[in-house]
Design a protein around this motif. Structure first.
Motif, PDB file in Angstrom:
ATOM      1  N   ARG A 101       0.832  -1.203   0.000  1.00  0.00           N
ATOM      2  CA  ARG A 101       0.000   0.000   0.000  1.00  0.00           C
ATOM      3  C   ARG A 101       0.868   1.255   0.000  1.00  0.00           C
ATOM      4  O   ARG A 101       0.567   2.238  -0.695  1.00  0.00           O
ATOM      5  CB  ARG A 101      -0.925  -0.015   1.212  1.00  0.00           C
ATOM      6  CG  ARG A 101      -2.043  -1.047   1.149  1.00  0.00           C
ATOM      7  CD  ARG A 101      -3.251  -0.519   0.409  1.00  0.00           C
ATOM      8  NE  ARG A 101      -3.791   0.663   1.032  1.00  0.00           N
ATOM      9  CZ  ARG A 101      -4.627   0.646   2.079  1.00  0.00           C
ATOM     10  NH1 ARG A 101      -5.007  -0.511   2.603  1.00  0.00           N
ATOM     11  NH2 ARG A 101      -5.082   1.774   2.570  1.00  0.00           N
ATOM     12  N   PHE A 102       1.938   1.249   0.769  1.00  0.00           N
ATOM     13  CA  PHE A 102       2.805   2.426   0.821  1.00  0.00           C
ATOM     14  C   PHE A 102       3.577   2.610  -0.481  1.00  0.00           C
ATOM     15  O   PHE A 102       3.816   3.741  -0.909  1.00  0.00           O
ATOM     16  CB  PHE A 102       3.750   2.332   2.017  1.00  0.00           C
ATOM     17  CG  PHE A 102       3.075   2.552   3.345  1.00  0.00           C
ATOM     18  CD1 PHE A 102       1.995   3.400   3.467  1.00  0.00           C
ATOM     19  CD2 PHE A 102       3.518   1.893   4.484  1.00  0.00           C
ATOM     20  CE1 PHE A 102       1.372   3.613   4.702  1.00  0.00           C
ATOM     21  CE2 PHE A 102       2.906   2.097   5.720  1.00  0.00           C
ATOM     22  CZ  PHE A 102       1.825   2.954   5.816  1.00  0.00           C
ATOM     23  N   VAL A 103       3.962   1.522  -1.113  1.00  0.00           N
ATOM     24  CA  VAL A 103       4.598   1.632  -2.427  1.00  0.00           C
ATOM     25  C   VAL A 103       3.617   2.224  -3.434  1.00  0.00           C
ATOM     26  O   VAL A 103       3.963   3.095  -4.234  1.00  0.00           O
ATOM     27  CB  VAL A 103       5.116   0.265  -2.907  1.00  0.00           C
ATOM     28  CG1 VAL A 103       5.430   0.300  -4.407  1.00  0.00           C
ATOM     29  CG2 VAL A 103       6.352  -0.143  -2.141  1.00  0.00           C
ATOM     30  N   ALA A 104       2.364   1.763  -3.401  1.00  0.00           N
ATOM     31  CA  ALA A 104       1.349   2.274  -4.329  1.00  0.00           C
ATOM     32  C   ALA A 104       1.113   3.766  -4.130  1.00  0.00           C
ATOM     33  O   ALA A 104       0.923   4.517  -5.098  1.00  0.00           O
ATOM     34  CB  ALA A 104       0.055   1.500  -4.156  1.00  0.00           C
ATOM     35  N   ALA A 105       1.110   4.210  -2.878  1.00  0.00           N
ATOM     36  CA  ALA A 105       0.911   5.632  -2.607  1.00  0.00           C
ATOM     37  C   ALA A 105       2.116   6.460  -3.043  1.00  0.00           C
ATOM     38  O   ALA A 105       1.974   7.591  -3.510  1.00  0.00           O
ATOM     39  CB  ALA A 105       0.646   5.845  -1.119  1.00  0.00           C
ATOM     40  N   TYR A 106       3.295   5.882  -2.912  1.00  0.00           N
ATOM     41  CA  TYR A 106       4.530   6.587  -3.236  1.00  0.00           C
ATOM     42  C   TYR A 106       4.774   6.636  -4.743  1.00  0.00           C
ATOM     43  O   TYR A 106       5.333   7.607  -5.265  1.00  0.00           O
ATOM     44  CB  TYR A 106       5.693   5.879  -2.535  1.00  0.00           C
ATOM     45  CG  TYR A 106       7.061   6.454  -2.785  1.00  0.00           C
ATOM     46  CD1 TYR A 106       7.432   7.681  -2.243  1.00  0.00           C
ATOM     47  CD2 TYR A 106       8.000   5.756  -3.541  1.00  0.00           C
ATOM     48  CE1 TYR A 106       8.705   8.200  -2.456  1.00  0.00           C
ATOM     49  CE2 TYR A 106       9.269   6.263  -3.753  1.00  0.00           C
ATOM     50  CZ  TYR A 106       9.613   7.491  -3.217  1.00  0.00           C
ATOM     51  OH  TYR A 106      10.876   7.996  -3.430  1.00  0.00           O
ATOM     52  N   CYS A 107       4.348   5.594  -5.465  1.00  0.00           N
ATOM     53  CA  CYS A 107       4.604   5.480  -6.901  1.00  0.00           C
ATOM     54  C   CYS A 107       3.289   5.405  -7.671  1.00  0.00           C
ATOM     55  O   CYS A 107       2.704   4.317  -7.808  1.00  0.00           O
ATOM     56  CB  CYS A 107       5.419   4.226  -7.206  1.00  0.00           C
ATOM     57  SG  CYS A 107       7.032   4.166  -6.432  1.00  0.00           S
ATOM     58  N   PRO A 108       2.789   6.500  -8.182  1.00  0.00           N
ATOM     59  CA  PRO A 108       1.524   6.445  -8.917  1.00  0.00           C
ATOM     60  C   PRO A 108       1.620   5.679 -10.232  1.00  0.00           C
ATOM     61  O   PRO A 108       0.610   5.199 -10.750  1.00  0.00           O
ATOM     62  CB  PRO A 108       1.194   7.925  -9.165  1.00  0.00           C
ATOM     63  CG  PRO A 108       2.499   8.643  -9.049  1.00  0.00           C
ATOM     64  CD  PRO A 108       3.303   7.876  -8.055  1.00  0.00           C
TER      65      PRO A 108
END
Length: 255
Positions: A101-108
């Motif tokens: 989830r944090f990767v998804a938020a960080y990398c659109p």
């Protein structure tokens, strides 16, 4: 131990009012508890963010974790960190989906997400029922909330703080809070029969929890900007006769 409030607005930040985020400090160890919208700015205004020794997340709704992306940028790209974040990776205790989830938020961008791993500066750890984080002993129960969510009992030198996170009432929460010195309880609305179940506490329910558990002190938090804070506190005080107050942004409280 000392509790410091980075932000206490519930469900969304308010005008000049960050969402949920707290610091607990004892024995020169700094534990962050949630990091909602606007809290990283407040952290930088008061402390070096590289002073954080660990982070724990109650759940992954944005008002409790949105500023993790900004913290990632700071830890990866700050030109002169006071502690090398790649040597001193920050332990992050969080629900199971946190890394993705944090990767998804960080990398659109989807292609970037496929090759990005934030473990260069973070050490992700799944929340367990009982865990030691620095000088703190942390007991955990599942919260009554629509996603994977937790409530915490944090103990240091015999003193205990219970943080409800976002939750409806539950027997597990009653047991977790029993005899706590301080109860940091969310109260997102005033009491009404048509409030959704398994979502949030009302002021009445937060006060009732404090009374049932026999806590020493009630700190009410997570009141949304559209909710009457004074009405929520009045409900809590009607149920709990001990010390009870609304926390304030920038407030510091001894546990």
């Amino acid at each position: 131990m000392k509790l410091f409030v980075l932000g206490c607005s519930g469900s969304a930040p308010g005008p000049r009012a960050p969402a949920s985020g707290y610091l607990l400090e004892a024995d020169d160890f700094l534990l962050g508890v949630d990091l909602g919208n606007g809290t990283l700015a407040e952290l930088q205004a008061r402390r070096d963010p590289f002073d954080l020794d660990a982070l724990v997340f109650s759940h992954l709704h944005p008002d409790h974790c949105a500023d993790f992306s900004a913290l990632t940028v700071l830890r990866r790209y700050h030109p002169a960190p006071t502690r090398d974040p790649r040597v001193h990776r920050l332990p992050v205790f969080a629900p199971a989906e946190a890394p993705s989830r944090f990767v998804a938020a960080y990398c659109p961008d989807e292609a970037d997400r496929a090759v990005t791993d934030l473990s260069d500066v973070f050490d992700f750890r799944r929340i367990e029922r009982s865990v030691r984080i620095g000088p703190f002993a942390v007991d955990v129960v599942t919260a009554a909330h629509p996603c994977e969510a937790y409530s915490f009992r944090i103990v240091h030198n015999g003193r205990s703080l219970v943080y409800t996170g976002d939750t409806g009432p539950s027997p597990a929460l009653d047991e977790l809070a029993a005899g706590a010195d301080v109860l940091l309880a969310e109260a997102s609305w005033t009491d009404a029969a048509d409030r959704p179940a398994d979502l949030h506490l009302s002021g009445t329910q937060a006060g009732r929890l404090a009374a049932t558990a026999g806590v020493g002190r009630l700190l009410v938090t997570h009141v949304p900007p559209w909710t009457d804070r004074d009405a929520v506190l009045a409900e809590a005080r009607a149920e709990f006769t001990g010390p009870a107050e609304l926390v304030v942004q920038g407030g510091s409280y001894e546990v």
